[in-house]
Design a protein around this motif. Sequence first.
Motif, PDB file in Angstrom:
ATOM      1  N   THR A 155       0.926  -1.054   0.127  1.00  0.00           N
ATOM      2  CA  THR A 155      -0.035  -0.036   0.056  1.00  0.00           C
ATOM      3  C   THR A 155       1.036   1.213  -0.149  1.00  0.00           C
ATOM      4  O   THR A 155       2.091   1.026   0.046  1.00  0.00           O
ATOM      5  CB  THR A 155      -0.972   0.066   1.169  1.00  0.00           C
ATOM      6  N   THR A 164      -5.387  -0.416  -1.803  1.00  0.00           N
ATOM      7  CA  THR A 164      -5.136   1.083  -2.545  1.00  0.00           C
ATOM      8  C   THR A 164      -6.336   1.893  -2.242  1.00  0.00           C
ATOM      9  O   THR A 164      -7.302   1.426  -1.487  1.00  0.00           O
ATOM     10  CB  THR A 164      -5.311   0.729  -4.239  1.00  0.00           C
ATOM     11  N   TYR A 165      -6.336   3.164  -2.242  1.00  0.00           N
ATOM     12  CA  TYR A 165      -7.254   4.262  -2.153  1.00  0.00           C
ATOM     13  C   TYR A 165      -7.307   5.335  -2.992  1.00  0.00           C
ATOM     14  O   TYR A 165      -6.197   5.306  -3.974  1.00  0.00           O
ATOM     15  CB  TYR A 165      -6.732   4.859  -0.552  1.00  0.00           C
ATOM     16  N   ASN A 166      -8.246   5.883  -3.352  1.00  0.00           N
ATOM     17  CA  ASN A 166      -8.384   6.930  -4.313  1.00  0.00           C
ATOM     18  C   ASN A 166      -9.342   8.023  -3.810  1.00  0.00           C
ATOM     19  O   ASN A 166     -10.537   7.735  -3.336  1.00  0.00           O
ATOM     20  CB  ASN A 166      -8.907   6.115  -5.748  1.00  0.00           C
ATOM     21  N   LYS A 167      -8.695   9.164  -3.556  1.00  0.00           N
ATOM     22  CA  LYS A 167      -9.465  10.189  -3.210  1.00  0.00           C
ATOM     23  C   LYS A 167      -9.911  11.035  -4.290  1.00  0.00           C
ATOM     24  O   LYS A 167     -10.590  12.174  -4.008  1.00  0.00           O
ATOM     25  CB  LYS A 167      -8.666  11.270  -2.112  1.00  0.00           C
ATOM     26  N   ALA A 195     -14.062   8.719  -0.431  1.00  0.00           N
ATOM     27  CA  ALA A 195     -12.776   7.953  -0.918  1.00  0.00           C
ATOM     28  C   ALA A 195     -13.079   6.590  -1.187  1.00  0.00           C
ATOM     29  O   ALA A 195     -14.196   6.021  -0.571  1.00  0.00           O
ATOM     30  CB  ALA A 195     -11.617   7.914   0.014  1.00  0.00           C
ATOM     31  N   LYS A 196     -12.441   5.945  -2.070  1.00  0.00           N
ATOM     32  CA  LYS A 196     -12.589   4.473  -2.596  1.00  0.00           C
ATOM     33  C   LYS A 196     -11.425   3.906  -1.898  1.00  0.00           C
ATOM     34  O   LYS A 196     -10.073   4.036  -2.288  1.00  0.00           O
ATOM     35  CB  LYS A 196     -12.797   4.497  -3.998  1.00  0.00           C
ATOM     36  N   VAL A 197     -11.541   2.695  -0.998  1.00  0.00           N
ATOM     37  CA  VAL A 197     -10.656   1.920  -0.642  1.00  0.00           C
ATOM     38  C   VAL A 197     -10.740   0.531  -1.373  1.00  0.00           C
ATOM     39  O   VAL A 197     -12.120   0.007  -1.409  1.00  0.00           O
ATOM     40  CB  VAL A 197     -10.475   1.614   1.031  1.00  0.00           C
ATOM     41  N   SER A 227     -13.906  -3.075  -3.804  1.00  0.00           N
ATOM     42  CA  SER A 227     -13.716  -1.749  -3.585  1.00  0.00           C
ATOM     43  C   SER A 227     -14.843  -1.236  -2.545  1.00  0.00           C
ATOM     44  O   SER A 227     -16.210  -1.458  -2.827  1.00  0.00           O
ATOM     45  CB  SER A 227     -13.822  -0.723  -4.645  1.00  0.00           C
ATOM     46  N   GLU A 256     -14.476  10.199   3.092  1.00  0.00           N
ATOM     47  CA  GLU A 256     -12.825  10.545   2.793  1.00  0.00           C
ATOM     48  C   GLU A 256     -12.158  10.740   4.115  1.00  0.00           C
ATOM     49  O   GLU A 256     -10.648  10.220   4.033  1.00  0.00           O
ATOM     50  CB  GLU A 256     -12.932  11.923   1.951  1.00  0.00           C
ATOM     51  N   THR A 272     -10.231   7.549   5.322  1.00  0.00           N
ATOM     52  CA  THR A 272      -9.230   6.696   4.210  1.00  0.00           C
ATOM     53  C   THR A 272      -7.896   6.346   4.790  1.00  0.00           C
ATOM     54  O   THR A 272      -7.774   4.971   4.856  1.00  0.00           O
ATOM     55  CB  THR A 272      -8.849   7.899   3.188  1.00  0.00           C
ATOM     56  N   VAL A 327      -7.344   2.222   5.616  1.00  0.00           N
ATOM     57  CA  VAL A 327      -6.026   1.572   4.735  1.00  0.00           C
ATOM     58  C   VAL A 327      -5.368   0.943   5.720  1.00  0.00           C
ATOM     59  O   VAL A 327      -4.819  -0.445   5.334  1.00  0.00           O
ATOM     60  CB  VAL A 327      -5.161   2.878   4.006  1.00  0.00           C
TER      61      VAL A 327
END
Length: 409
Positions: free
Chosen positions: A181, A256-259, A340-342, A381, A386, A389, A393
């Motif tokens: 990560t 992973t994560y995506n903000k 956020a997507k984890v 996912s 957010e 996050t 993680v």
Amino acid sequence: MSLVVQKYGGTSVGSIEKIRDVARRVIETKKEGNDVVVVLSAMAGETDRLIRLAQEMTETPAPRELDVLISTGEQVSIALFSMAVQSLGYKATSLLGFQATIYTDHSYGRARISEIDTRRIMEEIRKDKIVAVAGFQGLDEQGNITTLGRGGSDTTAVAIAAALKAQVCEIFTDVEGVYTTDPRVCSKARKMKKVSYEEMLEMASLGAKVLEIRSVEFAKKYKVPIHVRSTFTDKEGTMVLPEDKSMEKILVSAVTYNKNEARITITKVPDKPGTAVKIFTPISEAGVVVDMIIQNTSAEGLTDLTFTVPKVDFKKTMGILKKVAKEIKAERVLGDENIAKVSIIGLGMRNHAGVATTMFSTLAREGINIMMISTSEIKISCVIDEKYTELAVRALHDAFHLDEEPHGR
Ligand code: ASP
Ligand code: MG
């Protein structure tokens, strides 16, 4: 004697001194008896600087001229690099995209490589030269300069490695490899020895920024082994490879994560044929790429539809949808930018139940609410608030013991 392609990113060639260090490193590889083709990015920050110049000139630069402009960064790097090699007593030559004959389609700013004619590169190699090719640039059928999209030098390197049937494509960067990560978020993040193309593709599309996604697609298609490693140490990095038996044994290999996404919900959408088309056509026509989509089962002929879009497209999409909602007689459009997507990724998920349950219970234990869920064969996912996050993680990294070296990886 083998042939090696090495790519060095912007931070690796960020100054004269660094370019000289890269030249020394390449010469070492050459001295070990390899032929070397080097693909370089623009010096750190240069592409951004060029884009800013264009924006100062006009709000709407012509895509063709923008590509002529932003492709210059790589021209500078390869010229300086070749000079560095020559000044250290070795032979080198620089080739721009058109000289290396890297053909692409016509889409300026995001062109796709269609073919590489390797004759010129091979000719230079036969003269015992180190060949430096400008990353990121190509040539369309009409002879126009094109660029491959941000981070495109990775793709140049992998495509050249595929065309030359190189033994390996080494991607030199400012991190030591691919981690379980983001090490900035989780101190227990561990460098993986190897990772499959499939997992790497998921990781790239879910927010890990080590490799540009198209380069991984290319590598997968042509089975090019990629070695992601650091420019600043001699340590082994991470191999990106076709999957093997040992990889299947691991349930989860990365978090992973995506903000960078926002969530939009349209409530009380009439549940009848044709509504989804009415909603998503104008969005895609505006060039917005929708990611997760969830539609509820309907109650009394009405349903709620929720999906995510890149944050940069949030306002634009909300504007479009407000109009669409009226047309289709939906109730309201709601938006949330603070999400956020984890995600967890692993080949082993294919054959094991219970991975999702562990993910959900881990988030629940931390008091984190799940707003959306999506799955594929090798990833799960969850969209969350957010502000949780980092917590999510770290908790998931612990829950799947990603800090422990798995057998065979
Ligand atoms: N110089 C280009 C960019 O900054 C391409 C690359 O670095 O790969 O996006
Ligand atoms: Mg780059």
